[in-house]
Design an enzyme around this catalytic site. Structure first.
Site, short mmCIF file in Angstrom:
data_model
loop_
_atom_site.label_atom_id
_atom_site.label_comp_id
_atom_site.label_asym_id
_atom_site.label_seq_id
_atom_site.Cartn_x
_atom_site.Cartn_y
_atom_site.Cartn_z
N ARG A 89 61.40 -8.17 14.31
CA ARG A 89 61.29 -7.14 15.34
C ARG A 89 62.43 -6.15 15.16
O ARG A 89 63.60 -6.56 15.18
CB ARG A 89 61.37 -7.79 16.73
N HIS A 133 64.05 1.57 21.93
CA HIS A 133 65.15 0.65 22.24
C HIS A 133 66.38 1.53 22.54
O HIS A 133 67.39 1.45 21.84
CB HIS A 133 65.36 -0.34 21.10
N GLU A 178 63.05 -3.31 27.52
CA GLU A 178 63.88 -3.43 28.72
C GLU A 178 64.03 -2.13 29.52
O GLU A 178 65.13 -1.58 29.63
CB GLU A 178 65.26 -3.96 28.35
N ASN A 302 62.65 -10.89 27.11
CA ASN A 302 64.04 -11.05 26.69
C ASN A 302 64.73 -11.87 27.76
O ASN A 302 64.87 -11.44 28.91
CB ASN A 302 64.74 -9.69 26.56
N TYR A 304 68.10 -14.18 28.69
CA TYR A 304 69.46 -14.64 28.38
C TYR A 304 70.00 -15.60 29.42
O TYR A 304 70.67 -16.58 29.08
CB TYR A 304 70.41 -13.42 28.23
N GLU A 368 63.54 -11.68 22.65
CA GLU A 368 64.99 -11.83 22.48
C GLU A 368 65.46 -13.06 23.23
O GLU A 368 65.08 -13.30 24.37
CB GLU A 368 65.78 -10.63 23.06
C1 FCB Z 1 69.47 -6.96 25.40
C2 FCB Z 1 69.22 -5.80 24.48
C3 FCB Z 1 69.71 -6.01 23.07
C4 FCB Z 1 71.04 -6.73 23.05
C5 FCB Z 1 70.98 -7.98 23.89
C6 FCB Z 1 72.25 -8.79 23.88
O1 FCB Z 1 69.55 -6.50 26.70
O2 FCB Z 1 67.84 -5.52 24.42
O3 FCB Z 1 69.77 -4.76 22.44
O4 FCB Z 1 72.04 -5.89 23.42
O5 FCB Z 1 70.67 -7.64 25.21
#
Ligand code: FCB
Length: 475
Positions: A89, A133, A178, A302, A304, A368
């Site tokens: 990607r 992006h 995002e 995405n 985290y 992500e």
């Molecule tokens: C996300 C972004 C990516 C990177 C990660 C850590 O929010 O899409 O570009 O910065 O975080």
């Protein structure tokens, strides 16, 4: 698709096996890796402008050179092939293709992605381009940026230009990455480009990003795109003290503000009520939600970390979340990454199961997931080579632990019925981490930014193993 846990013969240990055809890959983004910022006719983006202003990015770092991927893409594709990646990607830099955002097409920009796609396909790697992006052409920002409705139409034109060149070889097209971050960090808290601090502009930007998604999805579909996707940053909101209503409000702002228009054709009531107090709703025109609500094939996730919030009367609104007066965003209490983000793999399972329940019509792809840690390049004696060869390695057990935990969570979600089709680790390479510059390393491949040397970290070798067995060893 089903996930299975099988006992490996004889050993008594078990392996979490992913469904057949599960897509393993890695992700990057143009401004974070390409460099060559002023080469071959590329125009300036909002990130070029923003990063040049002292104080905006740690130590004045910019994406001028980054990982020099623009020149080293062939080496990077070889690296990917060596790891066994099935998917890559990347994002297409709008200002490389349309240096002023609209009008004249820069053929050299298209040529670069043409070469990249051919290189990927030549190595058996499926390209997954993302069209936005965050590197909006500066000329469009000068005309109002995402706060201006016209930007949505320009984005659809850009999508059509790129599809026209790559559509014969690319099947899955992602419109946005995002939009919450682009709108609320870019136009509200101002920690990202273009660095504006205007809540009303942020709600308009969010709507126009969604509108741009809908228009681009329609254009891509009309041009024959096989699959259309949208990637959102999603975070389960966990109530850490009192405050059921407060957690629901943050969930509406962060998650449902984008999920519901794109997948249901309506905004959550809480969002409309808050946006109405911040500049009004005049930017939402009749018919917009029908445009935004295009059928999509895949939702890119995405993930985290979860967010922890509680009721805190008197608390001012979080700068990135207008409407959150009286809500505290609680700091993590458990382990964190180098970003100070909580490490909570169960949040991914919760999220995937919820999405499959609430939006069952769309396939899911983790676009992500990954972590920054304080990596160190070390020289080891290589025993295989007679003990006398010194080579660089990075022992990133913490990242392996993070990825392993999140893949187990993804596997559990599949077992619980989530339609998860693949997983793309963030990131292939250490890169320009936006306002943090090069200080935060998310790569499974280490970059020595002085020499541009690439060194696969232990996590890359571990990931190669996971891909090869399409699963995880027993814990
Ligand atoms: C996300 C972004 C990516 C990177 C990660 C850590 O929010 O899409 O570009 O910065 O975080």
């Amino acid at each position: 698709m089903t996930a299975t846990t099988i006992a490996s013969r004889g050993s008594g240990s078990s392996t979490s096996v992913f469904p057949d055809g599960f897509v393993w890959g890695a992700a990057t983004a143009a401004y974070q890796i390409e460099g060559a910022a002023a080469e071959d006719g590329r125009g300036p983006s909002i990130w070029d402008t923003f990063s040049q202003v002292p104080g905006n990015v740690a130590d004045g770092h910019t994406g001028d050179v980054a990982c020099d991927h623009y020149h080293r893409y062939a080496e990077d594709v070889r690296l990917m092939a060596g790891l066994g990646l099935a998917a890559y990607r990347f994002s297409v830099a709008w200002p490389r293709i349309l240096p002023t955002g609209a009008g004249r097409v820069n053929a050299a920009g298209l040529d670069f992605y043409d070469r990249l796609v051919d290189e990927l396909l030549g190595h058996g790697i499926t390209p997954y381009p993302t069209l936005y992006h965050w590197d909006l052409p500066q000329a469009l920002e000068d005309a109002g940026g995402w706060a201006a409705r016209d930007t949505a139409a320009r984005f659809a034109d850009f999508a059509a230009v790129v599809h026209d060149r790559l559509g014969d070889r690319v099947g899955t097209w992602t419109t946005l990455n995002e939009p919450w971050v682009a709108a609320f960090l870019g136009y509200c808290s101002g920690v990202h480009a273009p660095g504006r601090r205007d809540p009303a502009a942020a709600f308009r930007a969010a709507h126009h990003l969604l509108l741009g998604h809908g228009l681009a999805a329609r254009a891509l579909r009309a041009a024959g795109a096989a699959e259309v996707a949208l990637t959102l940053n999603l975070s389960p909101v966990i109530q850490s003290g009192d405050g059921h209503e407060e957690a629901a409000r943050v969930d509406a702002l962060m998650n449902r503000q984008f999920l519901d228009p794109a997948l249901r054709g309506r905004y959550p009531e809480e969002v409309l009520e808050i946006a109405a107090r911040h500049g009004g709703l005049g930017h939402i025109r009749d018919g917009d939600l029908a445009v935004i609500h295009q059928p999509i094939d895949l939702l890119g996730i995405n993930y985290y970390n979860p967010s922890f919030v509680s009721a805190a009367p008197g608390e001012p609104a979080n700068p990135a979340f207008p409407g959150t007066e009286g809500i505290r965003f609680d700091p993590p209490t458990g382990p964190t990454t180098a970003m100070d983000w909580p490490i909570e793999p169960s949040g991914l399972e919760t999220l995937l199961v919820r999405l499959s329940r609430d939006y069952p019509e769309v396939g899911l792809l983790v676009t992500e997931n990954g972590a920054a840690f304080d990596d160190h390049l070390v020289d080891d004696i290589d025993g295989d080579a007679g003990g006398d060869v010194v080579k660089g390695t990075v022992h990133d057990d913490d990242r392996i632990g993070y990825l392993d935990g999140h893949l187990r969570a993804a596997h559990a979600a599949i077992s619980a019925g989530a339609d998860l089709r693949g997983y793309l680790v963030w990131s292939l390479l250490d890169n320009f981490e936006w306002a943090y510059g090069y200080h935060k390393r998310f790569g499974i491949v280490y970059i020595d930014f002085e020499t541009q040397r690439r060194v696969p970290k232990d996590s890359a070798l571990w990931y190669r193993d996971v891909i090869e067995r399409n699963g995880l060893r027993s814990a």
